[in-house]
Design a protein around this motif. Sequence first.
Motif, mmCIF file in Angstrom:
data_model
loop_
_atom_site.group_PDB
_atom_site.id
_atom_site.type_symbol
_atom_site.label_atom_id
_atom_site.label_comp_id
_atom_site.label_asym_id
_atom_site.label_seq_id
_atom_site.Cartn_x
_atom_site.Cartn_y
_atom_site.Cartn_z
ATOM 1 N N TRP A 175 0.855 -1.214 0.000
ATOM 2 C CA TRP A 175 0.000 0.000 0.000
ATOM 3 C C TRP A 175 0.880 1.249 0.000
ATOM 4 C CZ3 TRP A 175 -5.505 0.164 1.900
ATOM 5 C CH2 TRP A 175 -5.995 1.466 2.031
ATOM 6 N N TYR A 176 2.057 1.163 0.645
ATOM 7 C CA TYR A 176 2.895 2.355 0.773
ATOM 8 C C TYR A 176 3.336 2.890 -0.575
ATOM 9 C CZ TYR A 176 7.733 0.704 -0.152
ATOM 10 O OH TYR A 176 8.891 0.276 -0.730
ATOM 11 N N PHE A 177 3.376 2.002 -1.616
ATOM 12 C CA PHE A 177 3.743 2.497 -2.941
ATOM 13 C C PHE A 177 2.717 3.516 -3.438
ATOM 14 C CE2 PHE A 177 6.083 -1.663 -3.375
ATOM 15 C CZ PHE A 177 7.343 -1.088 -3.413
ATOM 16 N N SER A 178 1.430 3.248 -3.174
ATOM 17 C CA SER A 178 0.397 4.197 -3.598
ATOM 18 C C SER A 178 0.525 5.495 -2.822
ATOM 19 C CB SER A 178 -1.001 3.593 -3.398
ATOM 20 O OG SER A 178 -1.354 3.535 -2.034
ATOM 21 N N GLU A 179 0.871 5.393 -1.511
ATOM 22 C CA GLU A 179 1.061 6.592 -0.698
ATOM 23 C C GLU A 179 2.203 7.436 -1.255
ATOM 24 O OE1 GLU A 179 -0.585 7.395 2.156
ATOM 25 O OE2 GLU A 179 -1.776 5.584 2.473
ATOM 26 N N LEU A 180 3.315 6.773 -1.599
ATOM 27 C CA LEU A 180 4.485 7.502 -2.086
ATOM 28 C C LEU A 180 4.175 8.222 -3.387
ATOM 29 C CD1 LEU A 180 7.450 8.229 -1.790
ATOM 30 C CD2 LEU A 180 8.035 6.071 -2.919
ATOM 31 N N ASP A 181 3.525 7.513 -4.322
ATOM 32 C CA ASP A 181 3.198 8.149 -5.604
ATOM 33 C C ASP A 181 2.176 9.265 -5.431
ATOM 34 O OD1 ASP A 181 4.964 6.532 -6.868
ATOM 35 O OD2 ASP A 181 3.493 5.333 -7.954
ATOM 36 N N SER A 182 1.160 9.030 -4.597
ATOM 37 C CA SER A 182 0.127 10.052 -4.379
ATOM 38 C C SER A 182 0.715 11.306 -3.758
ATOM 39 C CB SER A 182 -0.973 9.512 -3.452
ATOM 40 O OG SER A 182 -1.683 8.477 -4.058
ATOM 41 N N VAL A 183 1.515 11.115 -2.704
ATOM 42 C CA VAL A 183 2.096 12.265 -2.015
ATOM 43 C C VAL A 183 3.102 12.977 -2.917
ATOM 44 C CG1 VAL A 183 3.529 12.970 -0.070
ATOM 45 C CG2 VAL A 183 1.718 11.311 0.266
ATOM 46 N N GLY A 184 3.876 12.198 -3.679
ATOM 47 C CA GLY A 184 4.841 12.815 -4.593
ATOM 48 C C GLY A 184 4.171 13.747 -5.577
ATOM 49 N N ILE A 185 3.070 13.271 -6.196
ATOM 50 C CA ILE A 185 2.361 14.088 -7.182
ATOM 51 C C ILE A 185 1.628 15.247 -6.512
ATOM 52 C CG2 ILE A 185 0.486 14.078 -8.878
ATOM 53 C CD1 ILE A 185 1.235 11.112 -9.440
ATOM 54 N N ALA A 186 0.922 14.944 -5.428
ATOM 55 C CA ALA A 186 0.076 15.951 -4.785
ATOM 56 C C ALA A 186 0.876 17.038 -4.081
ATOM 57 C CB ALA A 186 -0.860 15.281 -3.788
ATOM 58 N N VAL A 187 1.988 16.646 -3.447
ATOM 59 C CA VAL A 187 2.754 17.603 -2.650
ATOM 60 C C VAL A 187 3.885 18.229 -3.460
ATOM 61 C CG1 VAL A 187 4.238 17.862 -0.614
ATOM 62 C CG2 VAL A 187 2.194 16.449 -0.486
ATOM 63 N N LEU A 188 4.645 17.398 -4.177
ATOM 64 C CA LEU A 188 5.847 17.890 -4.852
ATOM 65 C C LEU A 188 5.697 18.000 -6.369
ATOM 66 C CD1 LEU A 188 8.559 15.845 -2.910
ATOM 67 C CD2 LEU A 188 7.807 18.174 -2.480
ATOM 68 N N SER A 189 4.516 17.678 -6.879
ATOM 69 C CA SER A 189 4.309 17.641 -8.331
ATOM 70 C C SER A 189 5.336 16.735 -9.003
ATOM 71 C CB SER A 189 4.407 19.072 -8.923
ATOM 72 O OG SER A 189 3.474 19.923 -8.315
ATOM 73 N N HIS A 190 5.674 15.635 -8.325
ATOM 74 C CA HIS A 190 6.692 14.704 -8.824
ATOM 75 C C HIS A 190 6.172 13.280 -8.702
ATOM 76 C CE1 HIS A 190 10.613 12.901 -9.565
ATOM 77 N NE2 HIS A 190 10.463 12.176 -8.473
ATOM 78 N N ASP A 191 6.212 12.522 -9.821
ATOM 79 C CA ASP A 191 5.761 11.135 -9.813
ATOM 80 C C ASP A 191 6.968 10.227 -9.576
ATOM 81 O OD1 ASP A 191 4.600 8.700 -10.107
ATOM 82 O OD2 ASP A 191 3.776 9.042 -12.116
ATOM 83 N N PHE A 192 7.024 9.601 -8.400
ATOM 84 C CA PHE A 192 8.138 8.707 -8.093
ATOM 85 C C PHE A 192 8.064 7.412 -8.909
ATOM 86 C CE2 PHE A 192 8.006 11.265 -4.172
ATOM 87 C CZ PHE A 192 9.328 11.634 -4.091
ATOM 88 N N GLY A 193 6.885 7.096 -9.440
ATOM 89 C CA GLY A 193 6.745 5.909 -10.275
ATOM 90 C C GLY A 193 6.955 4.609 -9.523
#
Length: 522
Positions: A175-193
């Motif tokens: 589940w943490y992968f979805s958290e990382l991608d969501s937060v990356g896009i939402a907070v930093l405008s960056h998709d960690f993929g």
Amino acid sequence: STTRIAVVILALFYPLQVYRRRQRTTHIRGPQSPGWVFGFAKTMLDSTATTELYERWAKEYGPVYKVPGVFGQSRVVLWDPKAISHFFARDTWLYNQTPFNKIVVQTVIGRGVLWADGESHQRQRKALNPAFTAAVIRNLTSVFHDAAHKVAIAWDNEIELNQGTHCATIDVQQWYFSELDSVGIAVLSHDFGALDGNDSDVGHILDAFGSSTNVPSNLIILAQNFPFILKLPLPAIRFSLKLRLIVGKICQEMLSRTRKENETGGAEQGDKSCLGLLLRAEGYGESAGLTPQEVLDEARALLLAGFETTAGNWALVELAQNTDIQRKLRDECLEFGPTPSYDDLTNKLPYLDAVVNEVLRLHAPLKELSRLAIQDDVIPLSEPLRTAAGNFMDSVCIPKGTVIVIPFAALNCSVSMWGPDAKAFKPSRWFEGDEGMLGARETLHGYRHLMTFGDGARMCLGRLFALAEFKAVLFVLVRKFVFEMDGPGVQIVDSLGSLPRPRAVGSAEAGSVPLRVRRYEV
């Protein structure tokens, strides 16, 4: 001489001051220390045992009591709802973070809003508030849905590999992968993929930090009383500094890119993203907004806080253990339709809301909160307290320098506040209305009378973000999959890592949560 006279006066005045303070201090009761060196400090590291003890001690010694710690120093625990409300109304001003907490936060994150107290905290909080309004989170809901669908595709692929069984044993810690991608896009405008299989330094080190158990318990205990220990070049400290540098580098790159886009006109006008609003706050400077260093520290804090996945993992465990509840939740989500909006998630899926609230109640990521009184205070009580001398008081006098503890997890599952079935996972309690609400619980003013997000000036800034993301991901996954325990008798408990993640008993890996997952078929 004048100097000698001054010294004599001070020498006479100090004992008098100590005497007067002792006279003003309420001598409260508490359990007897099991040993002078550590007291109950070692016991307090076990969150499950502590939750039971806090409530038992409240029954035995009253709603405010002291717990002996290292070298006879005690901490004062607040269980009384009126006392807790009084405390939160004065948090950051009269009650500051302990020196231990200050150093830990500064080492891992920096001197952002999580570190600050008083006017500095108020200024930073005010600058950050616009990034977490309902209007901003409403625009991020599609990001949460996209990340959830990527998790579903990954789990589908794993099930596909087991053609004979039509199910797979999956570590739902993913589940943490979805958290990382969501937060990356939402907070930093960056998709960690991370969900696309991209290897990410920040993902690995965040996961390692959350499940890290390599810090000796004696060191943690002593550092709480002697914070200078955290300045020593110990392995755990070096790891925390590495975490700060790696996450800081990612955040700095994103900040630099966005600043450049703003200068060249490449960024969208009126950027409402968290990153855009942070940089807008930077423009006002330290007097009203944020300094460049604070912007970096806030971005680092948002990424770390957003990565926390404890509630999501526990949600799937609770659903696997309670199949009737899982079935009822799935029915509601299937009946509603495929893609709920932010307002739908907030207002039109009552059973999803109840399940999420119940998970947050029983599995708060932060088990307790400690603060240091920087001035003497008189704390009011909702019921009389019997002191050590046998007197009854309707308030407690707390001297400067006292460490106050609010036991979040214990309050959330307290029988006195949530009824005799407080320890049970029971979403239906959220439909009982006012008749099912106990009076003591009504006095707590946190989100839904829970302590999970705290209260007062430090109430979790990202709670709307966390709730929307949690609901969006759970909505998608429970529609597509059925979750079962990986065999009979499997026990899931809190790990003892930096974050209290669930783990299967007997598993060597702190964050391992293996569940049997199969596709839902009509």
